[in-house]
Design a protein around this motif. Structure first.
Motif, PDB file in Angstrom:
ATOM      1  N   HIS A 175       0.856  -1.189   0.000  1.00 26.00           N
ATOM      2  CA  HIS A 175       0.000   0.000   0.000  1.00 26.00           C
ATOM      3  C   HIS A 175       0.895   1.242   0.000  1.00 26.00           C
ATOM      4  O   HIS A 175       2.124   1.120   0.127  1.00 26.00           O
ATOM      5  CB  HIS A 175      -0.983   0.011   1.179  1.00 26.00           C
ATOM      6  N   SER A 177       0.661   3.506   2.244  1.00 21.91           N
ATOM      7  CA  SER A 177       0.747   3.998   3.627  1.00 21.91           C
ATOM      8  C   SER A 177       2.182   4.145   4.165  1.00 21.91           C
ATOM      9  O   SER A 177       2.425   5.042   4.972  1.00 21.91           O
ATOM     10  CB  SER A 177      -0.089   3.105   4.548  1.00 21.91           C
ATOM     11  N   GLN A 180       3.530   7.566   4.508  1.00 16.40           N
ATOM     12  CA  GLN A 180       3.214   8.337   5.728  1.00 16.40           C
ATOM     13  C   GLN A 180       4.416   8.321   6.658  1.00 16.40           C
ATOM     14  O   GLN A 180       4.841   9.346   7.187  1.00 16.40           O
ATOM     15  CB  GLN A 180       2.053   7.697   6.493  1.00 16.40           C
ATOM     16  N   ARG A 201       0.117  -6.620  -4.806  1.00 16.49           N
ATOM     17  CA  ARG A 201      -0.434  -7.705  -3.994  1.00 16.49           C
ATOM     18  C   ARG A 201      -0.632  -8.932  -4.871  1.00 16.49           C
ATOM     19  O   ARG A 201      -0.977  -8.792  -6.044  1.00 16.49           O
ATOM     20  CB  ARG A 201      -1.769  -7.311  -3.363  1.00 16.49           C
ATOM     21  N   GLN A 214      -2.397   3.315  -5.821  1.00 11.61           N
ATOM     22  CA  GLN A 214      -3.112   3.927  -4.706  1.00 11.61           C
ATOM     23  C   GLN A 214      -2.684   5.374  -4.567  1.00 11.61           C
ATOM     24  O   GLN A 214      -1.663   5.800  -5.116  1.00 11.61           O
ATOM     25  CB  GLN A 214      -2.761   3.216  -3.391  1.00 11.61           C
ATOM     26  N   GLU A 216      -2.293   8.028  -1.213  1.00 18.73           N
ATOM     27  CA  GLU A 216      -2.353   8.175   0.232  1.00 18.73           C
ATOM     28  C   GLU A 216      -2.457   9.655   0.534  1.00 18.73           C
ATOM     29  O   GLU A 216      -1.902  10.477  -0.204  1.00 18.73           O
ATOM     30  CB  GLU A 216      -1.023   7.634   0.805  1.00 18.73           C
ATOM     31  N   PHE A 255      -8.758   0.024  10.742  1.00 20.88           N
ATOM     32  CA  PHE A 255      -7.424  -0.108  10.148  1.00 20.88           C
ATOM     33  C   PHE A 255      -6.439  -0.024  11.297  1.00 20.88           C
ATOM     34  O   PHE A 255      -6.660   0.755  12.233  1.00 20.88           O
ATOM     35  CB  PHE A 255      -7.134   1.024   9.145  1.00 20.88           C
ATOM     36  N   PHE A 257      -3.638   1.379  11.541  1.00 24.20           N
ATOM     37  CA  PHE A 257      -2.867   2.623  11.654  1.00 24.20           C
ATOM     38  C   PHE A 257      -3.729   3.856  11.899  1.00 24.20           C
ATOM     39  O   PHE A 257      -3.228   4.977  11.924  1.00 24.20           O
ATOM     40  CB  PHE A 257      -1.996   2.823  10.408  1.00 24.20           C
ATOM     41  N   THR A 258      -5.039   3.663  12.051  1.00 22.25           N
ATOM     42  CA  THR A 258      -5.904   4.802  12.368  1.00 22.25           C
ATOM     43  C   THR A 258      -6.819   4.439  13.531  1.00 22.25           C
ATOM     44  O   THR A 258      -7.221   3.293  13.702  1.00 22.25           O
ATOM     45  CB  THR A 258      -6.779   5.200  11.155  1.00 22.25           C
ATOM     46  N   GLY A 288     -10.526   4.474   2.426  1.00 24.33           N
ATOM     47  CA  GLY A 288     -10.274   4.118   3.815  1.00 24.33           C
ATOM     48  C   GLY A 288      -9.617   5.313   4.474  1.00 24.33           C
ATOM     49  O   GLY A 288      -8.805   5.989   3.836  1.00 24.33           O
ATOM     50  N   SER A 289      -9.956   5.576   5.736  1.00 27.81           N
ATOM     51  CA  SER A 289      -9.353   6.754   6.364  1.00 27.81           C
ATOM     52  C   SER A 289      -9.508   6.688   7.869  1.00 27.81           C
ATOM     53  O   SER A 289     -10.073   5.743   8.422  1.00 27.81           O
ATOM     54  CB  SER A 289      -9.993   8.023   5.823  1.00 27.81           C
ATOM     55  N   GLY A 290      -9.019   7.709   8.528  1.00 32.15           N
ATOM     56  CA  GLY A 290      -9.168   7.788   9.974  1.00 32.15           C
ATOM     57  C   GLY A 290      -8.158   8.752  10.569  1.00 32.15           C
ATOM     58  O   GLY A 290      -7.372   9.372   9.853  1.00 32.15           O
ATOM     59  N   ALA A 311      -5.425  10.456   8.000  1.00 30.20           N
ATOM     60  CA  ALA A 311      -4.846   9.836   6.804  1.00 30.20           C
ATOM     61  C   ALA A 311      -5.973   9.210   6.006  1.00 30.20           C
ATOM     62  O   ALA A 311      -7.053   8.931   6.545  1.00 30.20           O
ATOM     63  CB  ALA A 311      -3.836   8.769   7.200  1.00 30.20           C
ATOM     64  N   PHE A 312      -5.719   9.044   4.736  1.00 33.54           N
ATOM     65  CA  PHE A 312      -6.689   8.313   3.909  1.00 33.54           C
ATOM     66  C   PHE A 312      -5.944   7.619   2.784  1.00 33.54           C
ATOM     67  O   PHE A 312      -4.812   7.979   2.441  1.00 33.54           O
ATOM     68  CB  PHE A 312      -7.775   9.246   3.349  1.00 33.54           C
ATOM     69  N   GLY A 313      -6.589   6.597   2.254  1.00 35.67           N
ATOM     70  CA  GLY A 313      -5.970   5.884   1.138  1.00 35.67           C
ATOM     71  C   GLY A 313      -7.052   5.326   0.234  1.00 35.67           C
ATOM     72  O   GLY A 313      -8.119   4.933   0.703  1.00 35.67           O
TER      73      GLY A 313
END
Ligand code: DAH
Length: 359
Positions: A175, A177, A180, A201, A214, A216, A255, A257-258, A288-290, A311-313
């Motif tokens: 990803h 991420s 970050q 993947r 992706q 981020e 997630f 990381f969030t 996806g985020s948080g 963060a978001f992805g």
């Protein structure tokens, strides 16, 4: 014919030859096997030594002066020919290419450019990280320790153990991420970045390819809360889909990381049996985020009591499919020129907010 007359005649012929072909004909008539000068040169063999002493220099002089004149004239004609071609074959670089097939900008590049433009307007810089990543940046620092079940979900391509670097197992990043982590460990907050790029993947079907794209997003500052996240994503998605009636739905999620984590759905309407972004007849997951997890901020050497962020992805290919209507992800990477001609973009149409990002 005496030598002097021959010389005068040949010089006149050289002078009046107005093409390279005509000049070549004169050269052959004088210096060729059957040429007049060659014939004179041959007569020297039958001469007495005295005769040769007087005639030799004259005949050789004739050959030399004819050769020199031919060479000079040839250079003149070649220069004239070059000038003629330069004058008539001039290329006007400002003319549009006509019936030659033109290259197009791949939808993935187009969408990445659109996203960079949209986020630049909100003060985000573009960050990058390596596609060959170490375990710590890809997982551990993102609060995904070795034993974490999320690791299994990532279908990771691992490099062999003997390619470890600094004791870290290497992976193809699963990803964006880890960018970050790379950003937080290399620059001081406040931070506002997006990081578009390739991820990998071990997965393959109509909606999954082993390599995909992706983007981020990361904001680290003081006093950042979920409201900032929601506004940012709403502003981004309205600009991206180029409509004001984009409706978001934030769903609680998970997630590593969030904390808290939210999944973001965008509302669609059904028009003539087709889903169109806008309205709220149904929902499609897009992001996806948080809020960035305290442990992630700590892992980067920052104090989570001082610095917070979100963060978001999301998948760039998927965003492209939703906006531009392709239905098979695999076709993105087939390199089929017909697909590129159909879905590609004009290279001169740079996305701008004022001109419409998807023009
Ligand atoms: N890295 C996640 C994935 O590949 C996507 C993601 C989710 C990124 C939430 C984020 C985030 O930054 O906050 O599935």
């Amino acid at each position: 014919m005496d030598i002097e007359t021959l010389q005068t005649d040949l010089m006149a012929a050289i002078g009046s030859a107005d093409t390279l072909e005509a000049l070549e004909a004169v050269r052959v008539s004088a210096l060729g096997k059957q040429g007049s000068v060659s014939a004179l040169l041959k007569t020297m063999g039958g001469m007495s030594p005295e005769e040769r002493q007087t005639q030799g220099p004259i005949i050789n002089g004739l050959r030399e002066s004819i050769t020199t004149a031919l060479t000079a004239k040839k250079a003149d004609l070649e220069t004239a020919e070059l000038n003629r071609r330069l004058a008539t074959e001039r290329v006007d670089m400002t003319l549009p290419a006509s019936d030659v097939p033109r290259g197009t900008v791949h939808p993935v590049s187009q969408v990445m450019d659109e996203l960079a433009e949209i986020f630049a307007d909100m003060g985000f810089a573009v960050a990058e990280g390596p596609e060959i990543e170490d375990d710590w940046h890809n997982f551990t620092a993102l609060n995904i320790p070795e034993t974490h079940p999320a690791r299994a979900m990532h279908d990771t391509f691992y490099f062999p153990d003997d390619m470890a670097r600094d004791g870290q197992k290497m992976v193809l990043r699963t990803h964006t991420s880890p960018v970050q982590i790379r950003t937080m460990t290399s620059q001081e907050p406040p931070i506002r970045i997006i990081a578009p790029g390739r991820v990998y993947r071990s997965d393959s079907d109509a909606t999954h390819t082993p390599m995909f794209h992706q983007i981020e997003g990361l904001v680290i500052d003081k006093g950042i809360h979920l409201g900032h996240l929601k506004w940012t994503l709403e502003t981004f998605l309205k600009a991206y889909f180029e409509r004001e009636d984009v409706v978001l739905r934030l769903r609680p999620s998970y997630f590593p990381f969030t904390e808290p984590s939210v999944e973001v759905d965008v509302g669609y309407s059904v028009i003539n049996g087709k889903r169109v972004i806008g309205g709220a007849e149904g929902w499609m997951e897009v992001l996806g985020s948080g809020m960035v997890h305290r442990k992630v901020i700590e892992a980067c050497g920052l104090d989570p009591d001082v610095w917070q962020g979100f963060a978001f992805g999301t998948g760039v290919d998927r965003l492209a499919m939703l906006k531009y209507g392709m239905d098979d992800l695999r076709a993105f990477f087939d390199g089929d020129n017909r697909w590129l001609q159909h879905y590609g973009f004009n290279a001169l149409d740079v996305p701008t907010l004022s001109g419409g990002v998807g023009a």
